[in-house]
Write a protein that holds these residues in place. Structure first.
Motif, PDB file in Angstrom:
ATOM      1  N   PHE A 309       3.989  -0.415  -8.353  1.00 57.20           N
ATOM      2  CA  PHE A 309       5.415  -0.703  -8.187  1.00 57.20           C
ATOM      3  C   PHE A 309       5.919  -1.639  -9.289  1.00 57.20           C
ATOM      4  O   PHE A 309       6.971  -1.405  -9.899  1.00 57.20           O
ATOM      5  CB  PHE A 309       5.669  -1.343  -6.821  1.00 57.20           C
ATOM      6  CG  PHE A 309       5.536  -0.401  -5.667  1.00 57.20           C
ATOM      7  CD1 PHE A 309       5.465   0.963  -5.874  1.00 57.20           C
ATOM      8  CD2 PHE A 309       5.476  -0.876  -4.363  1.00 57.20           C
ATOM      9  CE1 PHE A 309       5.343   1.844  -4.812  1.00 57.20           C
ATOM     10  CE2 PHE A 309       5.357  -0.005  -3.290  1.00 57.20           C
ATOM     11  CZ  PHE A 309       5.287   1.360  -3.518  1.00 57.20           C
ATOM     12  N   ILE A 310       5.176  -2.708  -9.528  1.00 56.67           N
ATOM     13  CA  ILE A 310       5.604  -3.700 -10.520  1.00 56.67           C
ATOM     14  C   ILE A 310       5.615  -3.098 -11.921  1.00 56.67           C
ATOM     15  O   ILE A 310       6.549  -3.324 -12.713  1.00 56.67           O
ATOM     16  CB  ILE A 310       4.679  -4.924 -10.455  1.00 56.67           C
ATOM     17  CG1 ILE A 310       4.843  -5.643  -9.103  1.00 56.67           C
ATOM     18  CG2 ILE A 310       4.964  -5.888 -11.602  1.00 56.67           C
ATOM     19  CD1 ILE A 310       3.908  -6.813  -8.920  1.00 56.67           C
ATOM     20  N   CYS A 311       4.584  -2.311 -12.252  1.00 59.03           N
ATOM     21  CA  CYS A 311       4.505  -1.729 -13.593  1.00 59.03           C
ATOM     22  C   CYS A 311       5.649  -0.737 -13.834  1.00 59.03           C
ATOM     23  O   CYS A 311       6.242  -0.717 -14.926  1.00 59.03           O
ATOM     24  CB  CYS A 311       3.155  -1.035 -13.776  1.00 59.03           C
ATOM     25  SG  CYS A 311       1.753  -2.162 -13.867  1.00 59.03           S
ATOM     26  N   TRP A 345       8.187  -9.804 -20.336  1.00 58.30           N
ATOM     27  CA  TRP A 345       7.964 -11.149 -19.799  1.00 58.30           C
ATOM     28  C   TRP A 345       9.145 -11.579 -18.927  1.00 58.30           C
ATOM     29  O   TRP A 345       8.972 -12.116 -17.841  1.00 58.30           O
ATOM     30  CB  TRP A 345       7.752 -12.128 -20.951  1.00 58.30           C
ATOM     31  CG  TRP A 345       7.767 -13.566 -20.533  1.00 58.30           C
ATOM     32  CD1 TRP A 345       8.732 -14.486 -20.792  1.00 58.30           C
ATOM     33  CD2 TRP A 345       6.780 -14.250 -19.763  1.00 58.30           C
ATOM     34  NE1 TRP A 345       8.419 -15.708 -20.256  1.00 58.30           N
ATOM     35  CE2 TRP A 345       7.203 -15.585 -19.608  1.00 58.30           C
ATOM     36  CE3 TRP A 345       5.572 -13.877 -19.206  1.00 58.30           C
ATOM     37  CZ2 TRP A 345       6.480 -16.529 -18.920  1.00 58.30           C
ATOM     38  CZ3 TRP A 345       4.829 -14.814 -18.513  1.00 58.30           C
ATOM     39  CH2 TRP A 345       5.282 -16.123 -18.369  1.00 58.30           C
ATOM     40  N   TRP A 346      10.361 -11.332 -19.415  1.00 60.41           N
ATOM     41  CA  TRP A 346      11.552 -11.697 -18.636  1.00 60.41           C
ATOM     42  C   TRP A 346      11.616 -10.911 -17.332  1.00 60.41           C
ATOM     43  O   TRP A 346      11.989 -11.457 -16.285  1.00 60.41           O
ATOM     44  CB  TRP A 346      12.797 -11.436 -19.467  1.00 60.41           C
ATOM     45  CG  TRP A 346      14.059 -11.567 -18.668  1.00 60.41           C
ATOM     46  CD1 TRP A 346      14.692 -12.712 -18.303  1.00 60.41           C
ATOM     47  CD2 TRP A 346      14.824 -10.496 -18.113  1.00 60.41           C
ATOM     48  NE1 TRP A 346      15.806 -12.435 -17.552  1.00 60.41           N
ATOM     49  CE2 TRP A 346      15.911 -11.073 -17.426  1.00 60.41           C
ATOM     50  CE3 TRP A 346      14.705  -9.109 -18.137  1.00 60.41           C
ATOM     51  CZ2 TRP A 346      16.861 -10.303 -16.757  1.00 60.41           C
ATOM     52  CZ3 TRP A 346      15.647  -8.344 -17.485  1.00 60.41           C
ATOM     53  CH2 TRP A 346      16.717  -8.938 -16.799  1.00 60.41           C
ATOM     54  N   MET A 351      11.448 -10.632 -11.476  1.00 64.41           N
ATOM     55  CA  MET A 351      11.069  -9.909 -10.260  1.00 64.41           C
ATOM     56  C   MET A 351      10.340 -10.802  -9.277  1.00 64.41           C
ATOM     57  O   MET A 351      10.480 -10.652  -8.057  1.00 64.41           O
ATOM     58  CB  MET A 351      10.210  -8.695 -10.618  1.00 64.41           C
ATOM     59  CG  MET A 351      10.957  -7.585 -11.328  1.00 64.41           C
ATOM     60  SD  MET A 351       9.918  -6.152 -11.644  1.00 64.41           S
ATOM     61  CE  MET A 351       9.556  -5.636  -9.972  1.00 64.41           C
ATOM     62  N   THR A 352       9.557 -11.725  -9.772  1.00 67.37           N
ATOM     63  CA  THR A 352       8.831 -12.653  -8.893  1.00 67.37           C
ATOM     64  C   THR A 352       9.659 -13.885  -8.561  1.00 67.37           C
ATOM     65  O   THR A 352       9.148 -14.815  -7.928  1.00 67.37           O
ATOM     66  CB  THR A 352       7.517 -13.081  -9.554  1.00 67.37           C
ATOM     67  OG1 THR A 352       7.782 -13.614 -10.852  1.00 67.37           O
ATOM     68  CG2 THR A 352       6.574 -11.894  -9.700  1.00 67.37           C
ATOM     69  N   SER A 376      15.583  -5.978  -6.776  1.00 67.61           N
ATOM     70  CA  SER A 376      14.552  -4.933  -6.721  1.00 67.61           C
ATOM     71  C   SER A 376      13.163  -5.538  -6.607  1.00 67.61           C
ATOM     72  O   SER A 376      12.300  -5.019  -5.888  1.00 67.61           O
ATOM     73  CB  SER A 376      14.641  -4.049  -7.964  1.00 67.61           C
ATOM     74  OG  SER A 376      15.915  -3.436  -8.066  1.00 67.61           O
ATOM     75  N   GLY A 377      12.945  -6.639  -7.328  1.00 71.77           N
ATOM     76  CA  GLY A 377      11.631  -7.283  -7.250  1.00 71.77           C
ATOM     77  C   GLY A 377      11.331  -7.802  -5.859  1.00 71.77           C
ATOM     78  O   GLY A 377      10.205  -7.664  -5.360  1.00 71.77           O
ATOM     79  N   ILE A 378      12.328  -8.389  -5.203  1.00 70.66           N
ATOM     80  CA  ILE A 378      12.117  -8.889  -3.838  1.00 70.66           C
ATOM     81  C   ILE A 378      11.756  -7.743  -2.895  1.00 70.66           C
ATOM     82  O   ILE A 378      10.835  -7.847  -2.082  1.00 70.66           O
ATOM     83  CB  ILE A 378      13.386  -9.621  -3.353  1.00 70.66           C
ATOM     84  CG1 ILE A 378      13.626 -10.880  -4.187  1.00 70.66           C
ATOM     85  CG2 ILE A 378      13.266  -9.986  -1.876  1.00 70.66           C
ATOM     86  CD1 ILE A 378      14.923 -11.586  -3.874  1.00 70.66           C
TER      87      ILE A 378
END
Length: 416
Positions: A309-311, A345-346, A351-352, A376-378
């Motif tokens: 998901f993160i990638c 990086w940003w 996202m975190t 979306s990250g949350i």
């Protein structure tokens, strides 16, 4: 079957009666039930069931009635699932009794059974006496009993008073080694006038390594399966924590204390810093760390899913942010987003919801994209958390039950 009267046969399983015709028993999917059709005498019948009533042609099985009901549902519909509120291993024993195997279960239940059997082997296999112990001579039996007690002393800190003392000493050595490692990085500690302090720290380090090495060797000698011992994660961590010390000692002997070889100096510093792995040895003595390791082992699919998901989100948002902040001719170009790798990086920081503030969008479309990225990250990070949480709770109760079981044996030993 040439005994008994009537064309129907009654199976009484745990007080629940089922009626079948003789013809149905011949090709019955349950192997134990189909064996009744080939019985030629009551003696043959009693080898299959627990009791037999000739007058009513009724066969008695002292088994779990609810489990047999679910097994009959498999006979009728072809789907076998665990009975609710029943231990997976108990249901599996019922399956084996009636002639079914693990492959007959549905896939979801097969996974549950595999996980439970794996945990049971890890936690309880040491309690099962080896096959053939009763036929051994008393000296051999005493030797095995002594080895088993030694294994529990080193593997289970709550199994006896000696195990608790050994665990306490091991914890003290870990704490001392960590304190010395942290203090050795202080500038005052490394000053030239503190040469004696550095020598004392090396002596303390050598004593700690000696204890860890002796403990590891003893555990390896008394282990049942040497290959399995080497494959265990905690034992691998022990080797990773101990080996660098001996490598650094050998390198110091061959290159000298003040070696001019820069590579050797860097390697020595890296090897000495690997002593931080010693802190993971505390997992042998604390339920929390054991629960964390067991949870990560069971939830690797969910962890991989979270990483995917993160990638995926990182690839999408980094490309869009680079385009909006630097790729388009909007009059303002943000040098922080000069490339997609720089924008990654940003994205991960946003996202975190960490937000260091070292780089941020300055265009209106970029800021809108940043808000969407944060939301979306949350959402993406929260999706697999529920599965991981439930697995953590289950692992905690299992490890706690294991510790309580050994604590009860410790209390009995103390009272005796």
């Amino acid at each position: 079957m040439n005994f008994g009267r009537g064309r129907s046969v009654v199976l009484n399983v745990g007080g629940t009666r089922y009626s079948f015709s003789r013809e149905v028993l011949k090709d019955f999917p349950l192997r134990r039930v189909s064996r009744l059709h080939g019985c030629l005498s009551e003696q043959d019948v009693l080898e299959v069931c627990d009791d037999y009533d000739r007058e009513r042609n009724e066969f008695f099985f002292d088994r779990h009635s609810e489990a047999f009901g679910f097994i009959l549902l498999y006979v009728r519909h072809g789907h076998l699932r665990f009975a609710p509120h029943m231990c997976e291993l108990s249901f599996y024993n019922e399956m084996i009794y009636w002639g079914l195997e693990c492959s007959h279960l549905d896939y979801c239940c097969q996974r549950r059974l595999d996980d439970r059997m794996s945990d049971t082997y890890t936690f309880y296999s040491a309690d099962e006496p080896p096959a053939g112990d009763s036929a051994e001579a008393p000296p051999a039996a005493e030797g095995r009993k002594w080895l088993e007690r030694m294994r529990r002393t080193f593997e289970e800190p709550t199994s006896s008073v000696a195990a608790q003392i050994l665990a306490t000493v091991s914890i003290l050595f870990v704490i001392v080694s960590m304190v010395v490692l942290c203090a050795s990085t202080l500038p005052e500690w490394r000053a030239a006038e503190n040469r004696s302090v550095e020598e004392q720290s090396r002596i303390i380090e050598a004593i700690c390594i000696g204890w860890f090495t002796a403990e590891c060797i003893v555990r390896f000698i008394i282990s049942k399966n040497k290959c399995e011992f080497v494959k265990r994660p905690l034992n691998i961590i022990d080797l990773l924590a101990i080996t660098p010390y001996y490598i650094s000692v050998l390198m110091t002997v061959f290159t000298g204390e003040n070696s001019q070889l820069q590579r050797a100096g860097v390697t020595l510093r890296v090897l000495r810093m690997m002593r931080i792995f010693w802190v993971i040895k505390l997992a042998r003595h604390f339920i929390g760390l054991q629960t964390l390791g067991l949870t990560l082992k069971r939830c690797y699919r969910e962890m991989v899913m979270l990483l995917v998901f993160i990638c995926v989100a990182m690839a999408i948002f980094s490309a869009l942010s680079q385009l909006l902040e630097n790729g388009l001719d909007l009059g303002i170009k943000n040098k922080d987003f000069s490339s997609i790798p720089a924008a990654c990086w940003w994205v991960i920081i946003s996202m975190t919801t960490v937000g260091y503030g070292d780089m941020c969008p300055i265009t209106v479309p970029g800021r809108i994209l940043g808000g969407i990225c944060v939301v979306s990250g949350i959402v993406l990070l929260a999706l697999p958390i529920t599965f991981i949480y439930h697995s953590f709770v289950q692992c905690y109760h299992e490890v706690k039950f294991r510790s309580a079981r050994y604590s009860r044996s410790l209390s009995a030993e103390f009272l005796n």
